[in-house]
Design an enzyme around this catalytic site. Structure first.
Site, PDB file in Angstrom:
ATOM      1  N   TRP A 138     -50.445   7.276  -5.059  1.00  0.00           N
ATOM      2  CA  TRP A 138     -50.121   8.700  -5.166  1.00  0.00           C
ATOM      3  C   TRP A 138     -49.167   8.896  -6.340  1.00  0.00           C
ATOM      4  O   TRP A 138     -48.186   8.166  -6.500  1.00  0.00           O
ATOM      5  CB  TRP A 138     -49.486   9.163  -3.851  1.00  0.00           C
ATOM      6  CG  TRP A 138     -49.024  10.580  -3.824  1.00  0.00           C
ATOM      7  CD1 TRP A 138     -49.733  11.693  -4.188  1.00  0.00           C
ATOM      8  CD2 TRP A 138     -47.746  11.059  -3.375  1.00  0.00           C
ATOM      9  NE1 TRP A 138     -48.986  12.821  -4.002  1.00  0.00           N
ATOM     10  CE2 TRP A 138     -47.767  12.463  -3.507  1.00  0.00           C
ATOM     11  CE3 TRP A 138     -46.606  10.438  -2.876  1.00  0.00           C
ATOM     12  CZ2 TRP A 138     -46.676  13.246  -3.163  1.00  0.00           C
ATOM     13  CZ3 TRP A 138     -45.529  11.220  -2.521  1.00  0.00           C
ATOM     14  CH2 TRP A 138     -45.561  12.610  -2.664  1.00  0.00           C
ATOM     15  N   ASP A 156     -46.125   4.608   4.046  1.00  0.00           N
ATOM     16  CA  ASP A 156     -46.242   6.045   3.817  1.00  0.00           C
ATOM     17  C   ASP A 156     -47.409   6.516   4.671  1.00  0.00           C
ATOM     18  O   ASP A 156     -48.562   6.139   4.433  1.00  0.00           O
ATOM     19  CB  ASP A 156     -46.511   6.322   2.335  1.00  0.00           C
ATOM     20  CG  ASP A 156     -46.528   7.820   2.011  1.00  0.00           C
ATOM     21  OD1 ASP A 156     -46.382   8.627   2.944  1.00  0.00           O
ATOM     22  OD2 ASP A 156     -46.686   8.164   0.821  1.00  0.00           O
ATOM     23  N   LYS A 177     -50.927  17.507   6.242  1.00  0.00           N
ATOM     24  CA  LYS A 177     -52.382  17.442   6.386  1.00  0.00           C
ATOM     25  C   LYS A 177     -52.829  17.600   7.839  1.00  0.00           C
ATOM     26  O   LYS A 177     -53.675  18.435   8.143  1.00  0.00           O
ATOM     27  CB  LYS A 177     -52.897  16.102   5.835  1.00  0.00           C
ATOM     28  CG  LYS A 177     -52.446  15.780   4.414  1.00  0.00           C
ATOM     29  CD  LYS A 177     -52.889  16.810   3.409  1.00  0.00           C
ATOM     30  CE  LYS A 177     -52.654  16.371   1.969  1.00  0.00           C
ATOM     31  NZ  LYS A 177     -51.255  16.137   1.614  1.00  0.00           N
TER      32      LYS A 177
END
Length: 466
Positions: free
Chosen positions: A194, A275, A311
């Site tokens: 990311w 993460d 999300k």
């Protein structure tokens, strides 16, 4: 702001002040305009004298103290959205930003979120400050969601949980903790990862290096390279791992590979740092998507886990997440939590309450919790259907024999297409498909109706652009 001063010397009788107009650093004389540039020194006003015939001007300009600040480059992800909005083509697709869209490609607010917000209104809850560590009910719910309520690390109070500003803010808190209490320790980051991971550790002044992850030849996991690089890292390094649905590639290790990764990390005395941005959103199962984290915790390892609810609950703008630090004892966890709070206090004081209450209400109410799980399965299922349709379309159109099955092997909202920068540019310039330049697309921004069009764009870009 600039100021201007005019002095007249030996002016002829015909000179008239009425034809002079003093502007911001400019003096207009009759029909002409004279602009004066000035040198700056230590931010002090600069004075320059100019003579025009019999008219002498003295102009003082206050130079900005911020003259030395250069324009920052645009964010590569948000820049994709800006370009998309400027495009007027009706066929355009935004596959850059990782945000869920429904089949009509519109933003989606979960029904269970609306119900949780209605509960808050009915209760008349106030907007008072939270404590530094956040909402207690949220912290309890999020740790139990991640590890399982009956996990020994929960029962033995060995987890320090602090509510953070979504995943980004939670990662930043952890980075500050590493910088302060593990000086010189390096964080290993997957290649690719990311885009914000490197920025977070750079700004926290935490050194990092990359470990191999993506294999362009197979469009899959470079497992041997990953293991080799983790082995070669200095003992006691932090290894940043994506709990599920790896962002950028959508490529995850198998359960057997996760076991091997845990073996090497233990052998090298590294500290795993997860993460977790997609729990429940990748496979549709909260437990399945947390299995990697629980595997490491079950081995008795100390670890860090950053969480996000952007999300899986669609709380993008609410900035709701947490940092969890699993310690070897309850005493160590209490001390770690105290220092995380100490870091958070001057950074942002305390976190937002609205989204935290939504999470606490949803997880804490059995009926809402079941409804949430059903909605997550629906969202994950829609992405799986789009993934399958894209694979079917590419396979039907491509007569070259190319194997597109890697698309089905990937998981979550992202897919690495294997397209290079030039091919990705063709996707945008010719086909109006907006994506990152490394070939990553967000399947959450794709509908079943658009799969054929996207397949045509990929086929053209792959076979006709080098």
């Amino acid at each position: 702001m600039a100021s201007a001063m005019i002095s007249l010397a030996s002016a002829t009788p015909s000179a008239s002040l009425s034809v002079q107009e003093t502007l911001m650093g400019k003096t207009r004389l009759a029909s002409g305009c004279v602009s004066t540039l000035f040198n700056k020194e230590k931010g002090k006003p600069s004075i320059k004298k100019k003579s025009f015939g019999q008219i002498s001007m003295t102009v003082a300009v206050n130079v900005s103290r911020f003259e030395g600040i250069v324009m920052a480059p645009p964010d590569p992800i948000l820049g994709v959205s800006e370009a998309f909005r400027a495009d007027i083509d009706v066929k355009k697709l935004n596959l850059g930003v990782g945000a869920y869209r429904n089949e009509e490609l519109q933003p989606y607010v979960l029904d269970v979120v609306k119900k949780a917000e209605n509960l808050m209104l009915e209760r008349g809850e106030n907007k008072e400050y939270l404590s530094i560590e956040g909402l207690a009910a949220f912290n309890k719910a999020t740790a139990e969601l991640l590890f399982g309520a009956d996990n020994p690390v929960i029962e033995q109070q060995r987890v320090a949980t602090v509510q953070g500003l979504s995943g980004t803010g939670s990662l930043r808190l952890a980075a500050a903790l590493i910088e302060r209490y593990f000086p010189g320790a390096k964080v290993l980051i997957s290649s690719p990862t990311w885009g914000n991971h490197k920025n977070i550790f750079n700004d926290a002044r935490v050194p990092w290096s990359e470990y191999r992850y993506y294999d362009p030849k197979t469009v899959g996991l470079d497992f041997e390279g990953m293991i080799s690089d983790i082995k070669a890292a200095p003992e006691g390094s932090f290894v940043l791992l994506h709990g599920c649905a790896h962002n950028r590639t959508g490529i995850d290790p198998t359960p057997e590979q996760w076991e091997k990764i845990a073996d090497i990390i233990q052998e090298k005395n590294h500290i795993p740092f997860f993460d977790v941005a997609y729990q429940g959103f990748a496979s549709g199962s909260l437990d399945a998507d947390a299995s990697s984290v629980r595997l490491f915790a079950a081995r008795g390892m100390e670890l860090l886990v950053a969480q996000s609810y952007s999300k899986n609950l669609g709380l993008y703008a609410e900035r709701i997440g947490a940092i969890n630090v699993v310690c070897s004892s309850a005493d160590a966890a209490a001390r770690v939590k105290s220092q995380l709070k100490r870091i958070a206090r001057p950074m942002y004081s305390n976190p937002p309450v609205h989204g935290a209450r939504i999470v606490a209400n949803v997880v804490g109410d059995p009926a809402l919790f079941d409804e949430w799980k059903a909605e997550m399965e629906m969202m994950a299922g829609r992405i799986k259907n789009v993934r399958q349709k894209l694979f079917d379309s590419l396979s039907a159109k491509d007569k070259s024999g190319k194997d597109w099955s890697f698309i089905l092997k990937q998981i979550g909202m992202f897919s690495f297409t294997g397209l290079n920068k030039t091919q990705s540019d063709n996707m945008t310039n010719k086909w109006h498909v907006y994506m990152t330049k490394d070939g990553r697309i967000s399947l959450a921004g794709l509908s079943l109706a658009k799969c054929e069009y996207l397949a045509d764009a990929i086929m053209d870009s792959f076979h006709n652009v080098s």
